[in-house]
Scaffold this motif. Sequence first.
Motif, mmCIF file in Angstrom:
data_model
loop_
_atom_site.group_PDB
_atom_site.id
_atom_site.type_symbol
_atom_site.label_atom_id
_atom_site.label_comp_id
_atom_site.label_asym_id
_atom_site.label_seq_id
_atom_site.Cartn_x
_atom_site.Cartn_y
_atom_site.Cartn_z
ATOM 1 N N GLU A 38 -27.291 -3.726 -21.952
ATOM 2 C CA GLU A 38 -26.659 -4.583 -22.946
ATOM 3 C C GLU A 38 -27.448 -4.588 -24.248
ATOM 4 O OE1 GLU A 38 -26.390 -8.366 -21.147
ATOM 5 O OE2 GLU A 38 -24.951 -7.733 -19.641
ATOM 6 N N GLU A 39 -26.727 -4.738 -25.346
ATOM 7 C CA GLU A 39 -27.357 -4.798 -26.650
ATOM 8 C C GLU A 39 -27.433 -6.258 -27.076
ATOM 9 O OE1 GLU A 39 -26.793 -2.653 -30.992
ATOM 10 O OE2 GLU A 39 -25.568 -2.064 -29.287
ATOM 11 N N VAL A 40 -28.584 -6.665 -27.624
ATOM 12 C CA VAL A 40 -28.795 -8.061 -28.001
ATOM 13 C C VAL A 40 -28.858 -8.160 -29.518
ATOM 14 C CG1 VAL A 40 -30.352 -10.028 -27.779
ATOM 15 C CG2 VAL A 40 -30.071 -8.448 -25.860
ATOM 16 N N PHE A 41 -28.131 -9.134 -30.075
ATOM 17 C CA PHE A 41 -28.107 -9.356 -31.514
ATOM 18 C C PHE A 41 -28.789 -10.682 -31.828
ATOM 19 C CE2 PHE A 41 -24.382 -6.725 -30.690
ATOM 20 C CZ PHE A 41 -24.590 -5.701 -31.589
ATOM 21 N N ASP A 42 -29.604 -10.686 -32.869
ATOM 22 C CA ASP A 42 -30.259 -11.909 -33.290
ATOM 23 C C ASP A 42 -29.343 -12.635 -34.267
ATOM 24 O OD1 ASP A 42 -32.111 -13.890 -33.739
ATOM 25 O OD2 ASP A 42 -33.180 -12.749 -35.285
ATOM 26 N N LEU A 43 -28.971 -13.865 -33.935
ATOM 27 C CA LEU A 43 -28.052 -14.636 -34.760
ATOM 28 C C LEU A 43 -28.765 -15.592 -35.696
ATOM 29 C CD1 LEU A 43 -25.345 -15.490 -32.094
ATOM 30 C CD2 LEU A 43 -25.331 -13.653 -33.767
ATOM 31 N N GLY A 44 -30.042 -15.594 -35.710
ATOM 32 C CA GLY A 44 -30.796 -16.495 -36.580
ATOM 33 C C GLY A 44 -30.876 -17.888 -35.966
ATOM 34 N N LEU A 45 -31.003 -18.875 -36.822
ATOM 35 C CA LEU A 45 -31.103 -20.243 -36.335
ATOM 36 C C LEU A 45 -29.723 -20.763 -35.966
ATOM 37 C CD1 LEU A 45 -33.562 -21.665 -38.996
ATOM 38 C CD2 LEU A 45 -34.089 -20.989 -36.644
ATOM 39 N N VAL A 46 -29.519 -20.987 -34.685
ATOM 40 C CA VAL A 46 -28.250 -21.499 -34.210
ATOM 41 C C VAL A 46 -28.207 -23.011 -34.360
ATOM 42 C CG1 VAL A 46 -26.703 -21.601 -32.218
ATOM 43 C CG2 VAL A 46 -28.093 -19.584 -32.610
#
Length: 149
Positions: A38-46
């Motif tokens: 799986e590829e993981v994406f950083d969404l920043g501050l949730v």
Amino acid sequence: MGSYFIFAIVLTVLYVIYYAVNIARDLYGKKESGKTDEEVFDLGLVDATEESISVSENETGFIIGSEKYDTEAETVASPAAQGGDAEQEEETAHARFERLKAKAEERMEDSVPYLSDPFTSEEMYKAMVSRGCPENRPELKWKPVKDEL
């Protein structure tokens, strides 16, 4: 025993062995490390929340947040005040219509009307009975067609 039956038995035995080995590996085999495809994406501050902006409307305009915007309002004259203007507007509208009509007629081509005098179903029936000679109309070109089987 035919060669087909020997082939079918051997193939069945091989499938049974193959699936038994795969089931045993899944049940008792060494578990793989936690690495996945799986590829993981950083969404920043949730946790950061967005604040909504209030929007309100009144008779003179509207307000978005702290900004105020005024709109122009057209005043509509009462029908009693427009009594004399209505005739003048009608005349100017009629003149404008005539001007546009003349401009359109300049660009139009002369053409011969085609089928400008259509027959109703009753008149067509009478024309068929009279073999193309209807009353008070020009003669039709009539070609009777016989149904041949």
